[in-house]
Design a protein around this motif. Structure first.
Motif, PDB file in Angstrom:
ATOM      1  N   UNK A   1      31.787  66.560 -16.758  1.00 50.10           N
ATOM      2  CA  UNK A   1      31.826  66.246 -15.370  1.00 50.10           C
ATOM      3  C   UNK A   1      31.275  64.659 -15.536  1.00 50.10           C
ATOM      4  N   UNK A   2      30.401  64.308 -16.237  1.00 53.63           N
ATOM      5  CA  UNK A   2      29.640  63.146 -16.401  1.00 53.63           C
ATOM      6  C   UNK A   2      30.782  62.296 -17.170  1.00 53.63           C
ATOM      7  N   UNK A   3      31.650  62.892 -18.097  1.00 54.96           N
ATOM      8  CA  UNK A   3      32.574  61.975 -18.507  1.00 54.96           C
ATOM      9  C   UNK A   3      33.570  61.541 -17.678  1.00 54.96           C
ATOM     10  N   UNK A   4      34.106  62.629 -16.929  1.00 52.52           N
ATOM     11  CA  UNK A   4      34.994  62.350 -16.083  1.00 52.52           C
ATOM     12  C   UNK A   4      34.819  61.525 -14.657  1.00 52.52           C
ATOM     13  N   UNK A   5      33.356  61.407 -14.275  1.00 52.47           N
ATOM     14  CA  UNK A   5      32.881  60.691 -13.307  1.00 52.47           C
ATOM     15  C   UNK A   5      32.884  59.220 -13.850  1.00 52.47           C
ATOM     16  N   UNK A   6      32.568  59.008 -15.394  1.00 49.10           N
ATOM     17  CA  UNK A   6      32.591  57.722 -15.743  1.00 49.10           C
ATOM     18  C   UNK A   6      33.953  57.037 -15.684  1.00 49.10           C
ATOM     19  N   UNK A   7      34.899  57.716 -16.436  1.00 51.02           N
ATOM     20  CA  UNK A   7      36.442  56.938 -16.579  1.00 51.02           C
ATOM     21  C   UNK A   7      37.058  57.319 -15.177  1.00 51.02           C
ATOM     22  N   UNK A   8      37.042  58.031 -14.455  1.00 47.14           N
ATOM     23  CA  UNK A   8      37.901  58.293 -12.998  1.00 47.14           C
ATOM     24  C   UNK A   8      37.215  57.052 -12.484  1.00 47.14           C
TER      25      UNK A   8
END
Length: 537
Positions: free
Chosen positions: A292-299
């Motif tokens: 979730x942290x990775x997708x939050x950063x990138x999206x």
């Protein structure tokens, strides 16, 4: 538990009590604007002073707890009965940073005239509502039981509904309706989580619940954790629960958007920290949090690249940088937790500052659209006020954004897992793209000639001259274009200075966050503060 005198008890209650009393006075004296302003600044100033004192006391003596109402322990043993307020190093730091931001923003709002449009707006309700929001934020950081945390969320959300729709324009009402619906869903999920937690443990006191959850089957614990994570994830704007934010925040007046962007999502992050470390240690959901942290950063950052309005662009960067905090929480080490706490403080200050600067840009140019902006470099003060926090958010050394990101990345590398390395790579990409979008605002809004902007003819061509001559220019139905009141500039500059202080004193601050992270991860300290040595074990 550390013995405490009655004045310490009052000190712990003050950050919530002073704004509530101030709200009552300002609501009753709505026809006295000068008194409203004085009471509001004084109430938040008292909350800040009390928070600063608690920061000092917790750094010296450790955490404190107070059981409001003096009910004491339950008959037959068990934990405390009633409302428990707890202040440790983490809570004290969040209180100091939050009340500093709230004080600067209210001064900024007073300078702006508490409006963002016509003079017919119901501005007398702004300050009482703002003080209620302040009380809700402070009480959320102090809450020692799950239901009190829920009440704190509802108080600040009820106040945010009013602030978001202030003026009742069609755009704000639409955004407010969306915000209300999402918040209601989040509240219902949180309320369901509270019911499940009480059914499983027989208590809502966080310290007592932490002890009893150890005896709950793993499946039940994980299900309960998942429910609370969804509720807190919506409030923190963690992907995929973040789509509501970019459409809600940009429509509000500049001071409202600034305090929303800086604080409200961080209350959700704070709740995730408590749940992860105090209630559900052991990392059962760490993989989910990392993804979730990775997708939050990138999206979030890819969404920012696609925006042409500065407010919406900053709203997407807000989402993306929540990912860094979730990254630090999920890794779960002392170093990553300390870096996450530091980064929360950094981001509250920098993100709020940037939205305040956008309010000044709207004063100068009558718009926040990059299609209309240009030539703002003609106002050197405005350029400096934007450039410093923009570079800070982009992670340029030696600013606090760089320091916090490096600390997070080092913690990820030290963890050594494949997912941690992927998150490290995602964090680097997000940082570079953040710098790109900040440079885009600079080149289009400040460096480019206004005549080269696609819609540059709709904005003022000589902002600095307008400031010097005090000329009122009617643009975008605004009467305040071309003016930057001192009471708006000074709190913005103060926020820039506080952000720089995180850089100048990064060593001592990181030493404090290290001790704060140690207190967070060693939950026995928190439990014994509330329940006493060996309490309910």
């Amino acid at each position: 538990m550390i013995p405490q005198s009655s004045w310490i008890t009052v000190l712990i209650v003050l950050p919530t009590l002073a704004p509530l009393l101030g709200a009552a006075v300002t609501l009753l004296r709505g026809r006295s604007p000068s008194l409203q302003r004085a009471v509001s600044v004084t109430a938040i100033g008292i909350a800040l002073a009390a928070s600063a004192m608690m920061l000092y006391l917790t750094s010296v003596n450790g955490p404190y707890a107070v059981h409001v109402g003096g009910w004491g322990d339950r008959d037959g043993g068990g934990g405390p009965l009633g409302i428990t307020l707890v202040v440790d190093r983490l809570a004290a730091l969040m209180l100091v940073v939050s009340t500093t931001v709230l004080l600067c923003v209210v001064v900024y709002a007073i300078g702006q005239g508490i409006r963002d449009g016509t003079t017919e707006q119901p501005v007398s309700i702004f300050l009482p509502t703002y003080l209620i929001l302040t009380a809700g934020v402070c009480n959320a950081f102090l809450a020692g039981d799950l239901f009190n945390l829920y009440v704190s969320f509802e108080v600040l959300l009820a106040a945010s509904f009013v602030l978001l729709t202030l003026g009742a324009s069609a755009e704000r009402v639409r955004a407010g309706a969306s915000y209300v619906m999402v918040s209601m869903v989040s509240s219902l999920i949180f309320l369901a989580g509270i019911a499940f937690a009480y059914a499983a443990t027989g208590t809502l006191n966080l310290a007592e619940m932490a002890v009893r959850l150890d005896d709950i089957p793993d499946g039940t614990r994980n299900a309960l954790y998942a429910v609370l994570l969804v509720a807190f994830g919506i409030k923190a704007a963690v992907f995929p629960l973040s789509t509501w934010l970019p459409d809600s925040y940009p429509t509000a007046p500049a001071p409202v958007t600034a305090v929303f962007a800086g604080l409200l999502t961080k209350v959700g992050v704070y709740a995730i920290i408590r749940a992860h470390s105090l209630l559900f240690p052991g990392g059962s959901m760490d993989t989910v949090l990392m993804i979730a942290g990775l997708l939050t950063m990138l999206v979030g950052i890819f969404g920012a690249i696609a925006q042409s309005d500065v407010k919406r662009l900053l709203s997407f960067t807000l989402v993306s940088h929540i990912g860094y905090m979730i990254f630090g929480i999920a890794v779960g080490s002392l170093e990553s937790t300390s870096a996450a706490i530091y980064y929360v403080a950094h981001h509250i200050l920098v993100q709020t500052t940037l939205f305040l600067v956008v309010g000044l840009i709207e004063r100068q140019a009558g718009s926040s659209s990059l299609r209309r902006l240009g030539g703002l470099i003609a106002s050197p003060l405005l350029a400096v006020l934007f450039l410093i926090p923009a570079l800070n958010l982009g992670g340029i050394p030696p600013f606090s954004g760089f320091i916090g990101k490096v600390a997070l990345l080092q913690a990820g590398v030290a963890d050594g897992s494949v997912l941690s390395w992927i998150l490290v790579a995602g964090g680097v990409v997000t940082s570079l793209l953040t710098l790109y979008v900040m440079a885009r605002i600079w080149t289009k809004g400040f460096w480019r000639a206004r005549a080269d902007a696609p819609e540059g003819d709709l904005a003022s061509s000589t902002p600095s001259a307008l400031v010097e001559e005090g000329i009122d220019v009617q643009l975008d139905d605004r009467e305040d274009v071309g003016r930057m009141p001192v009471t708006m500039v000074v709190p913005t500059a103060a926020m820039v200075a506080v952000g720089l202080a995180l850089t100048v004193w990064a060593g001592p601050i990181f030493a404090f966050t290290d001790s704060g992270a140690d207190g967070v991860l060693d939950r026995n300290v928190y439990i014994e503060t509330v329940l006493g040595p060996g309490g309910d074990r």
